[in-house]
Every structure is written in C-alpha cells, then in structure tokens.
Design a protein around this motif. Structure first.
Motif, PDB file in Angstrom:
ATOM      1  N   ASN A 286      -9.944  -8.955  10.342  1.00 33.27           N
ATOM      2  CA  ASN A 286     -11.287  -8.976   9.820  1.00 33.27           C
ATOM      3  C   ASN A 286     -11.644  -7.896   9.164  1.00 33.27           C
ATOM      4  OD1 ASN A 286     -11.607 -11.801  10.767  1.00 33.27           O
ATOM      5  ND2 ASN A 286     -12.378 -11.100  12.854  1.00 33.27           N
ATOM      6  N   VAL A 287     -11.273  -6.822   9.729  1.00 33.83           N
ATOM      7  CA  VAL A 287     -11.577  -5.321   8.929  1.00 33.83           C
ATOM      8  C   VAL A 287     -10.440  -4.581   9.082  1.00 33.83           C
ATOM      9  CG1 VAL A 287     -14.173  -5.395   9.899  1.00 33.83           C
ATOM     10  CG2 VAL A 287     -12.290  -4.569  11.478  1.00 33.83           C
ATOM     11  N   PRO A 288     -10.143  -3.740   8.376  1.00 38.28           N
ATOM     12  CA  PRO A 288      -8.949  -2.877   8.271  1.00 38.28           C
ATOM     13  C   PRO A 288      -8.516  -2.200   9.436  1.00 38.28           C
ATOM     14  CG  PRO A 288     -10.391  -2.417   6.255  1.00 38.28           C
ATOM     15  CD  PRO A 288     -11.104  -3.217   7.282  1.00 38.28           C
ATOM     16  N   ARG A 289      -9.451  -1.791  10.326  1.00 34.24           N
ATOM     17  CA  ARG A 289      -8.777  -1.315  11.584  1.00 34.24           C
ATOM     18  C   ARG A 289      -8.030  -2.483  12.535  1.00 34.24           C
ATOM     19  NH1 ARG A 289     -10.013   3.288  14.100  1.00 34.24           N
ATOM     20  NH2 ARG A 289     -11.424   4.036  12.567  1.00 34.24           N
ATOM     21  N   ASP A 290      -8.441  -3.687  12.200  1.00 35.74           N
ATOM     22  CA  ASP A 290      -7.285  -4.734  12.873  1.00 35.74           C
ATOM     23  C   ASP A 290      -5.908  -4.516  12.588  1.00 35.74           C
ATOM     24  OD1 ASP A 290      -9.793  -5.753  13.968  1.00 35.74           O
ATOM     25  OD2 ASP A 290     -10.333  -7.121  12.345  1.00 35.74           O
ATOM     26  N   LEU A 291      -5.718  -3.854  11.538  1.00 32.91           N
ATOM     27  CA  LEU A 291      -4.483  -3.616  11.121  1.00 32.91           C
ATOM     28  C   LEU A 291      -3.634  -3.057  12.273  1.00 32.91           C
ATOM     29  CD1 LEU A 291      -4.713  -3.069   7.420  1.00 32.91           C
ATOM     30  CD2 LEU A 291      -3.294  -4.889   8.421  1.00 32.91           C
ATOM     31  N   PHE A 292      -4.248  -2.120  13.110  1.00 29.26           N
ATOM     32  CA  PHE A 292      -3.763  -1.208  14.229  1.00 29.26           C
ATOM     33  C   PHE A 292      -2.980  -2.286  15.191  1.00 29.26           C
ATOM     34  CE2 PHE A 292      -6.426   2.861  13.947  1.00 29.26           C
ATOM     35  CZ  PHE A 292      -6.444   2.915  12.800  1.00 29.26           C
ATOM     36  N   ASN A 293      -3.481  -3.470  15.108  1.00 33.66           N
ATOM     37  CA  ASN A 293      -2.793  -4.471  16.134  1.00 33.66           C
ATOM     38  C   ASN A 293      -1.451  -5.174  15.486  1.00 33.66           C
ATOM     39  OD1 ASN A 293      -4.625  -4.073  17.961  1.00 33.66           O
ATOM     40  ND2 ASN A 293      -6.327  -5.350  16.826  1.00 33.66           N
ATOM     41  N   HIS A 294      -1.024  -4.634  14.428  1.00 32.80           N
ATOM     42  CA  HIS A 294       0.061  -5.437  13.898  1.00 32.80           C
ATOM     43  C   HIS A 294       1.209  -4.194  13.354  1.00 32.80           C
ATOM     44  CE1 HIS A 294      -1.721  -9.458  12.723  1.00 32.80           C
ATOM     45  NE2 HIS A 294      -2.854  -8.802  12.903  1.00 32.80           N
ATOM     46  N   ARG A 295       2.548  -4.719  13.160  1.00 30.04           N
ATOM     47  CA  ARG A 295       3.519  -4.128  12.633  1.00 30.04           C
ATOM     48  C   ARG A 295       3.417  -3.854  11.346  1.00 30.04           C
ATOM     49  NH1 ARG A 295       9.733  -5.852  11.652  1.00 30.04           N
ATOM     50  NH2 ARG A 295      10.695  -3.734  11.580  1.00 30.04           N
ATOM     51  N   LEU A 296       3.285  -2.564  10.995  1.00 28.78           N
ATOM     52  CA  LEU A 296       3.136  -2.100   9.590  1.00 28.78           C
ATOM     53  C   LEU A 296       4.100  -1.517   8.828  1.00 28.78           C
ATOM     54  CD1 LEU A 296      -0.616  -0.545   9.991  1.00 28.78           C
ATOM     55  CD2 LEU A 296       0.106  -2.948   9.364  1.00 28.78           C
ATOM     56  N   VAL A 297       4.522  -1.995   7.777  1.00 28.73           N
ATOM     57  CA  VAL A 297       5.753  -1.615   6.995  1.00 28.73           C
ATOM     58  C   VAL A 297       5.180  -0.997   5.631  1.00 28.73           C
ATOM     59  CG1 VAL A 297       7.399  -3.040   8.257  1.00 28.73           C
ATOM     60  CG2 VAL A 297       6.345  -3.703   6.172  1.00 28.73           C
ATOM     61  N   HIS A 298       6.114   0.073   5.043  1.00 26.85           N
ATOM     62  CA  HIS A 298       5.845   0.318   3.746  1.00 26.85           C
ATOM     63  C   HIS A 298       7.351   1.212   3.333  1.00 26.85           C
ATOM     64  CE1 HIS A 298       5.552   4.903   4.846  1.00 26.85           C
ATOM     65  NE2 HIS A 298       4.601   4.306   6.011  1.00 26.85           N
ATOM     66  N   ILE A 299       7.416   1.294   2.156  1.00 22.22           N
ATOM     67  CA  ILE A 299       8.649   2.173   1.754  1.00 22.22           C
ATOM     68  C   ILE A 299       8.116   3.639   1.586  1.00 22.22           C
ATOM     69  CG2 ILE A 299       9.411   0.334   0.191  1.00 22.22           C
ATOM     70  CD1 ILE A 299       8.696   2.072  -2.243  1.00 22.22           C
ATOM     71  N   ASP A 300       9.244   4.469   1.687  1.00 23.50           N
ATOM     72  CA  ASP A 300       9.209   5.674   1.360  1.00 23.50           C
ATOM     73  C   ASP A 300       9.749   6.450   0.225  1.00 23.50           C
ATOM     74  OD1 ASP A 300       9.052   8.623   1.919  1.00 23.50           O
ATOM     75  OD2 ASP A 300      10.907   8.896   3.122  1.00 23.50           O
ATOM     76  N   TRP A 301       9.221   6.738  -0.639  1.00 21.68           N
ATOM     77  CA  TRP A 301       9.456   7.111  -2.207  1.00 21.68           C
ATOM     78  C   TRP A 301       8.720   8.318  -2.696  1.00 21.68           C
ATOM     79  CZ3 TRP A 301       7.473   7.652  -6.934  1.00 21.68           C
ATOM     80  CH2 TRP A 301       8.565   7.523  -8.159  1.00 21.68           C
ATOM     81  N   SER A 302       9.332   9.285  -3.342  1.00 21.98           N
ATOM     82  CA  SER A 302       8.445  10.346  -3.937  1.00 21.98           C
ATOM     83  C   SER A 302       9.513  10.877  -4.920  1.00 21.98           C
ATOM     84  CB  SER A 302       8.178  11.222  -2.758  1.00 21.98           C
ATOM     85  OG  SER A 302       9.416  11.970  -2.460  1.00 21.98           O
TER      86      SER A 302
END
Length: 315
Positions: A191-207
């Motif tokens: 419901n709110v962005p802080r709820d994402l703390f309860n999920h597995r979060l993935v992203h790429i590492d690129w610079s």
C-alpha cells in the motif's frame, strides 16, 4: 621473367592470413596460452606457427624466458603490420558482404536485452509497413564496427557521442518498480513504499563514467525513505534476470519502463507504485548508423519507424 620470379619468391616468403592472426594474437597477449585460447588452438600449435614464421622469414620475433616474453624490434614491426593488414582485410570483407547481399537487406545490431524486451515485439509492424526491406539482426552485447562488421544500423546504450556516426536518441530511461500480479494479490500488502521492506527486492548493478543505474537505495530516497538498508537488496548482473524474477513472482524489481511496457500492458507485470527514477540524462538508448546512411532509403525507413515506435512507448 626475373621480376616475375622475384614476386613469386616474395609471395612464398610472406606468412598467410592464418599465420598473421596467430602472430597478432601472440604479440598482443605476449602469452602463447592466452593467444591459443582466443584462437581456439593449443599453446603448442601457436608456438609451432610462430616458429614457422620465424624460420620462413629468417627473423627472431619473440624473446622468451621462463617467466616472460617480449617482442624483438622485428617482431614489433611485424605486429604493427599484421594488425593493420588484418583490420584492412576485415573492412574489405565487410564492404564485399554488403555489396553481395543486395539493396533490399537491412542488418540491425542490438544487444540481447533490448532486442528481446523491446525491438522483437515490434518487428512485425516494420515488416508490414516495409515488405520490400529484408530485415535481419545481429544480436550481440559487443559494440560493432560499421566499417569492419556486416551491419547497417545499430542500437547502443550510452551518451550518443560516436565519431563519424549519426545518432538519434530513442527515449529516456525511467526506472520503476515492477512485480507479478500474483505477488500483488497473494504476497504481503503493498500500500505504501515502506511495505516493500517485506518483499525480496532486486536491481542491477551498473555504473559508467560516474553515472549509476538507479537502484533501490535511490528509489527509496526518492520516496522519502531514509532508513532503507541497501544490503537487503539482491543485485543481478543484467536487467533480463531482474525482470524474469519479477515475472516469476519471486521479487519486486526495478526495471526500465520502456523495456517492460509490453509486459505491463499485457498484464504479465504490474507497477505497484507510480514513482519512477530517471536515469542520468546523458545516457540513453540511441539509434546509430554511418553518415552515409542519411541518404539510404532502407536506413531512412528504419529510422523513421523506430523513432515513431519509441515515441509511442513513452507517449
């Protein structure tokens, strides 16, 4: 007769193309094992070919000891000449291939991720609009050389500054959170962005050049969350794996909107929060081609089509 005989003798003295490639690789690596790996040969085969060249020319090309190898002065001269000769041959072959395949074929190079997630899903539209153009693809993460490789146009991600090439920016990169509809229905609430703390979060590492691809720490900061522990996020090597994890329902991923626009419209993915983080404006996907393509009807047709498709993606 004497001149002709002399030319024949010189021709026999010159190493063949295969030998030149072996010499070039060995001289570039200064290591027969690494050269062998590149050429799909054994180190013994590389050593044997180099010895044959040295015997054929009557020159010492390498100085070897138990720990290192270096080029002699003669070896340096032949290495430079071999590099130039191989490059010249590659460019000639590319031009010959383009001439031999006729005027109807257009060859496009793009990386696998862009091709799979964006380009291939729209190819039928181009073929319907331009049935006389035979569209072919070179799918590779390697940046192709338009002079040396058999390609006409390309899609590159970067700053769009390529010497001797015409470039067109396709679209800005807006990085958004995505997940599967099933995860949204059955997983912990979002419901709110802080709820994402309860999920597995993935992203790429690129610079590159001081620019970092937006990650979860950056997205959380944009959402007003300053206590996110970045160690909880799982880092993937490429965007395709991130998107696949989201499709399978195992994670909430950060992805480029343009690359998942079809998945969102088809219902395979959903965007739980509207907030997106823009990539640094200096980096984007670009259509690129040699300046000679500005008067090529095939290139013009592809350029106009892909720019219209790109505008529709973000429109």
């Amino acid at each position: 007769m004497i001149v002709k005989l002399g030319l024949k003798i010189m021709a026999r003295l010159l190493p063949g193309t295969r030998a030149l490639r072996t010499l070039e690789a060995a001289a570039r690596h200064l290591n027969f094992t690494r050269a062998a790996d590149e050429l799909a040969l054994t180190p013994a085969a590389v050593s044997h070919q180099i010895k044959e060249i040295e015997d054929q020319l009557g020159l010492k090309l390498f100085v070897r000891n138990s720990r290192s190898m270096k080029l002699t002065e003669a070896g340096t001269v032949l290495f430079d000449a071999s590099t130039e000769a191989i490059d010249l041959l590659n460019r000639a072959v590319s031009r010959a291939q383009k001439l031999s395949r006729g005027q109807s074929l257009l060859k496009v190079t793009a990386d696998a991720h862009f091709a799979a997630k964006w380009l291939m899903r729209r190819v039928d539209n181009f073929r319907a609009a331009f049935p006389d153009i035979d569209l072919r693809f070179d799918i590779s993460y390697e940046v192709r050389d338009f002079d040396a490789d058999d390609v006409d146009v390309g899609i590159r991600f970067g700053e769009g500054k390529y010497a001797g090439l015409t470039t067109h920016r396709l679209f800005d990169n807006v990085i958004i959170p995505i997940c599967s509809p099933q995860l949204l229905r059955n997983g912990p609430q979002l419901n709110v962005p802080r709820d994402l703390f309860n999920h597995r979060l993935v992203h790429i590492d690129w610079s590159r050049q001081g620019v970092t691809w937006p990650n979860w720490s950056m997205w959380m900061a944009a959402a007003g969350i300053d206590d996110f522990d970045e160690s909880r996020a799982v880092v993937f090597g490429n965007s395709s794996d991130c998107i696949q994890a989201a499709v399978e329902g195992s994670a909430v991923a950060l992805a480029d909107f343009a690359m998942v626009a079809n998945d969102l419209s088809d219902g395979r993915l959903v965007q739980p929060f509207a907030l997106g983080v823009r990539m640094a404006p200096s980096f984007a996907y670009h259509l690129v081609y040699p300046r000679a393509g500005e008067i090529d009807a095939r290139v013009i047709a592809f350029r106009d089509w892909i720019l219209a498709e790109a505008a529709a993606t973000v429109g």
